[in-house]
Design an enzyme around this catalytic site. Sequence first.
Site, PDB file in Angstrom:
ATOM      1  N   CYS A  81       0.730  -1.124  -0.065  1.00 33.13           N
ATOM      2  CA  CYS A  81      -0.100   0.074   0.107  1.00 33.13           C
ATOM      3  C   CYS A  81       0.847   1.324  -0.029  1.00 33.13           C
ATOM      4  CB  CYS A  81      -1.154   0.091   1.154  1.00 33.13           C
ATOM      5  SG  CYS A  81      -0.372   0.199   2.813  1.00 33.13           S
ATOM      6  N   HIS A 120      -2.214   1.684   7.367  1.00 34.02           N
ATOM      7  CA  HIS A 120      -2.351   1.605   5.818  1.00 34.02           C
ATOM      8  C   HIS A 120      -2.150   3.214   5.398  1.00 34.02           C
ATOM      9  CE1 HIS A 120      -4.138   0.599   2.145  1.00 34.02           C
ATOM     10  NE2 HIS A 120      -5.000   1.397   2.231  1.00 34.02           N
ATOM     11  N   ASP A 152      -6.867   5.737  -3.102  1.00 32.43           N
ATOM     12  CA  ASP A 152      -6.241   4.183  -2.643  1.00 32.43           C
ATOM     13  C   ASP A 152      -6.111   3.273  -3.788  1.00 32.43           C
ATOM     14  OD1 ASP A 152      -5.199   2.347  -1.009  1.00 32.43           O
ATOM     15  OD2 ASP A 152      -6.985   2.122   0.297  1.00 32.43           O
TER      16      ASP A 152
END
Length: 183
Positions: A81, A120, A152
Amino acid sequence: AGPMSDFFDIDSYLNRIGLPAPTDEQRYQDGLILLRDIMAAHSRTIPFENLDIVLKRNLPVSLESMELEAKMVAGGRGGYCFENNLLLCFALRALGFGVTPMLARVRWNKPPGDPQPLGHLVLLVTLPQWPVSAATPFSGQLSVAGTPYLADVGFAGTNSIAPVAAASAEVQQLPEGHFRLLS
């Protein structure tokens, strides 16, 4: 050649994700559509992966733009991520978007009240605005580019292919399902 950053080769990134360099009209008048297109293309071509960790290669994970570009653009790899979203961050900044990386908690498939760490990375994105200079005549049209969106492209298994309106607590329909932001 498209717009360049001192630290990021936007042309190579766009080539990697299969998009042409955007026109000024696409960046400044259709910025939300461009953001959606970039997110979808990034998610289709740059996978979430953590092979170096799984294979115990003991390679350091760098979050520097040039090293992310070498690994994920020139090297054809994916990333986790932080890597995916920072690569997107550098690309969007090179195209004139306002981008702020932010730590987040993933609440997906978690019971209410179950504490989650800030583990995250997501991006808070504002759309490009027409440059203001003496050489730029005022067209009489004002931009509403200040609307923030969350982007994202680094969520394993369900990479988001569209931005989420960050100022809304309402359930939002995205191509991959319904999402809602929680504080």
